[in-house]
Design an enzyme around this catalytic site. Sequence first.
Site, mmCIF file in Angstrom:
data_model
loop_
_atom_site.group_PDB
_atom_site.id
_atom_site.type_symbol
_atom_site.label_atom_id
_atom_site.label_comp_id
_atom_site.label_asym_id
_atom_site.label_seq_id
_atom_site.Cartn_x
_atom_site.Cartn_y
_atom_site.Cartn_z
ATOM 1 N N CYS A 155 37.126 -14.246 -16.714
ATOM 2 C CA CYS A 155 37.076 -13.160 -15.724
ATOM 3 C C CYS A 155 38.046 -13.375 -14.555
ATOM 4 C CB CYS A 155 35.657 -12.972 -15.206
ATOM 5 S SG CYS A 155 34.473 -12.707 -16.521
ATOM 6 N N HIS A 179 36.024 -9.667 -8.555
ATOM 7 C CA HIS A 179 35.690 -9.430 -9.961
ATOM 8 C C HIS A 179 34.355 -8.689 -10.025
ATOM 9 C CE1 HIS A 179 34.542 -9.814 -14.015
ATOM 10 N NE2 HIS A 179 33.675 -10.792 -13.809
ATOM 11 N N ASN A 181 30.663 -5.186 -16.393
ATOM 12 C CA ASN A 181 31.599 -6.294 -16.190
ATOM 13 C C ASN A 181 32.623 -6.266 -17.332
ATOM 14 O OD1 ASN A 181 32.869 -8.791 -16.192
ATOM 15 N ND2 ASN A 181 31.014 -9.956 -15.750
HETATM 16 O O1 UT7 Z 1 31.774 -12.745 -14.965
HETATM 17 C C1 UT7 Z 1 30.617 -13.480 -14.678
HETATM 18 C C2 UT7 Z 1 29.581 -13.002 -15.649
HETATM 19 N N1 UT7 Z 1 28.239 -13.289 -15.339
HETATM 20 C C3 UT7 Z 1 27.567 -12.824 -14.271
HETATM 21 O O2 UT7 Z 1 28.057 -12.186 -13.398
HETATM 22 C C4 UT7 Z 1 26.099 -13.123 -14.234
HETATM 23 C C5 UT7 Z 1 25.607 -13.531 -12.892
HETATM 24 N N2 UT7 Z 1 24.166 -13.521 -12.909
HETATM 25 C C6 UT7 Z 1 23.468 -12.386 -12.768
HETATM 26 O O3 UT7 Z 1 24.036 -11.337 -12.584
HETATM 27 C C7 UT7 Z 1 21.957 -12.473 -12.818
HETATM 28 O O4 UT7 Z 1 21.564 -13.828 -12.906
HETATM 29 C C8 UT7 Z 1 21.377 -11.676 -14.005
HETATM 30 C C9 UT7 Z 1 21.555 -10.196 -13.764
HETATM 31 C C10 UT7 Z 1 22.050 -12.067 -15.316
HETATM 32 C C11 UT7 Z 1 19.878 -11.952 -14.146
HETATM 33 O O5 UT7 Z 1 19.216 -11.661 -12.915
HETATM 34 P P1 UT7 Z 1 18.158 -12.684 -12.326
HETATM 35 O O6 UT7 Z 1 17.601 -12.075 -11.121
HETATM 36 O O7 UT7 Z 1 18.868 -14.011 -12.193
HETATM 37 O O8 UT7 Z 1 17.059 -12.729 -13.457
HETATM 38 P P2 UT7 Z 1 16.543 -13.964 -14.313
HETATM 39 O O9 UT7 Z 1 17.572 -14.459 -15.264
HETATM 40 O O10 UT7 Z 1 15.900 -14.950 -13.402
HETATM 41 O O11 UT7 Z 1 15.403 -13.288 -15.145
HETATM 42 C C12 UT7 Z 1 14.237 -12.736 -14.527
HETATM 43 C C13 UT7 Z 1 13.376 -12.108 -15.602
HETATM 44 C C14 UT7 Z 1 13.125 -13.031 -16.802
HETATM 45 O O12 UT7 Z 1 11.800 -12.804 -17.232
HETATM 46 P P3 UT7 Z 1 10.621 -13.831 -16.833
HETATM 47 O O13 UT7 Z 1 11.058 -15.150 -17.387
HETATM 48 O O14 UT7 Z 1 10.577 -13.807 -15.327
HETATM 49 O O15 UT7 Z 1 9.439 -13.236 -17.494
HETATM 50 C C15 UT7 Z 1 14.081 -12.506 -17.833
HETATM 51 O O16 UT7 Z 1 13.628 -12.757 -19.159
HETATM 52 O O17 UT7 Z 1 14.034 -10.944 -16.116
HETATM 53 C C16 UT7 Z 1 14.070 -11.034 -17.538
HETATM 54 N N3 UT7 Z 1 15.238 -10.324 -18.033
HETATM 55 C C17 UT7 Z 1 15.225 -9.003 -18.261
HETATM 56 N N4 UT7 Z 1 14.260 -8.070 -18.145
HETATM 57 C C18 UT7 Z 1 14.585 -6.811 -18.436
HETATM 58 C C19 UT7 Z 1 16.463 -10.808 -18.291
HETATM 59 N N5 UT7 Z 1 17.289 -9.813 -18.697
HETATM 60 C C20 UT7 Z 1 16.539 -8.685 -18.687
HETATM 61 C C21 UT7 Z 1 16.793 -7.343 -19.002
HETATM 62 N N6 UT7 Z 1 15.799 -6.442 -18.862
HETATM 63 N N7 UT7 Z 1 18.019 -6.938 -19.401
#
Ligand code: UT7
Length: 319
Positions: free
Chosen positions: A113, A246, A276
Site C-alpha cells: 500500500c 493511504h 482500500n
Molecule cells: O493497507 C492496510 C490494510 N489494513 C488495514 O487498514 C486494517 C487496519 N485495521 C482495521 O481497519 C481494523 O482493525 C479492522 C476494521 C480490520 C477491524 O476493526 P477492529 O475494531 O479492530 O475489530 P476487531 O478485529 O477487534 O474485531 C472485533 C469483532 C470481532 O468479534 P469478537 O471477537 O469481538 O466477537 C470480530 O470477529 O468484530 C468481528 N468482526 C466482524 N464483525 C462483523 C471482524 N470483521 C467483521 C465483519 N463484520 N466484517
Amino acid sequence: MIYSRIVGTGSYLPEKIVTNADLAQRLDTSDEWIRSRTGIRQRHIAESTQSSSDLALPASIQAIAAAGIDASDIDLIILATSTPDYVFPSTACLLQAKLGIHGCPAFDLQAVCSGFVYALSVADKFIGSGQHKCALVVGTEVFSRILDWSDRGTAVLFGDGAGAVVLRADKRPGILASALHADGSYADILSVPGNVCGGRITGSAFLQMNGQAVFKFAVKVLDEVARETAAQCGMTPEDIDWLIPHQANLRILESTAKKLGLGPEKLIVTVDRHGNTSAASVPLALDLAVRDGRIRPGHKVMLQGVGGGFTWGAALVEM
Ligand code: UT7
C-alpha cells in the site's frame, strides 16, 4: 538543479460496485459494522477478465491527456502493484505495450500500500539524475483476487482500481520532499504468504492480516513520516493544503489528520466509495480531488503510504 512536477493525473475504477449490503448477503457482517469500523460503504470490483494492466491503461491514458503530452513522450514507467498480471513479465512492461510505446525502461515496484509513494519518490530521483524527463507513475490493483471471500475480517476492506500521474522534469520543484521507510520484522502482520512452486501455490494465496496491529502501526508512522517529510523543506503540518493518506480506514485517516493538527476539511477521503485499493488508493484520491477542483495549482499536498512489508512513506508535492 533538475526537479520534477506532477503535470497530469488520471484514474480508473471498474464498473461493478459491491455494497456492504451485497456482502452482508454472503458473509456474517452488516452495513452498520463495516461503516462504523472502517467508513467503507462500497467498493469497485474488477471483472474476472480485467487484470491490473487493464485497469492501469485507462488511468494512464487519462493522465497523459491531462498532461497534454503524447504517450511517446514518456521515457520511464514505474508501476506499483502487489497484484501483477503475471509472475513475469512485469505489469509495467505489459502496460507499456498496451500504450503502444517502445524502448523506455519499465518496471514494477512492490511496496504494497506504500507502492505509489515509493514509485513517485523513485521516479523523482530518476528525473533529478537528468537521465529521464517524463515518467509515468502508476498504482494499480486487483486485490479482489487475493481475498478469501469467506473471511469477513478482510473481505469487506478492499477494492480494485488504478491511478496514474505524469511526472515531468522542471526548473521549479514539484516533489518538494519525500521519505521512505520499511521494517521487515513486521512482515507477518499483513501478508499473502504464498509463492508459485512446481506448478502450484505453496503457502497461502490469500491476504492475511492482524487488523489491530496494522491499525496501531499505521496511525503511529503516518504521523511521524508526515512531520519528517515536511521538516525536510522547513515546513510544518500547518503548511499543508491537503492530506492524502493511504485510504485504508476512515478512522486511521481521521486520527492521522487530528494528530497532525489538520481539520477534516483538509483531508481527502475516498475510502468510503473505493474501499482500500492498496497502491492505487493515493493516486486515485489525488486524481479525484484534482478533477473536482479542490486541489489546484500551487497547493501543497502530502501523499502518504503505509502497508505490508511493513513499508511506509510520504511525499510532499506542490501541484
Ligand atoms: O493497507 C492496510 C490494510 N489494513 C488495514 O487498514 C486494517 C487496519 N485495521 C482495521 O481497519 C481494523 O482493525 C479492522 C476494521 C480490520 C477491524 O476493526 P477492529 O475494531 O479492530 O475489530 P476487531 O478485529 O477487534 O474485531 C472485533 C469483532 C470481532 O468479534 P469478537 O471477537 O469481538 O466477537 C470480530 O470477529 O468484530 C468481528 N468482526 C466482524 N464483525 C462483523 C471482524 N470483521 C467483521 C465483519 N463484520 N466484517
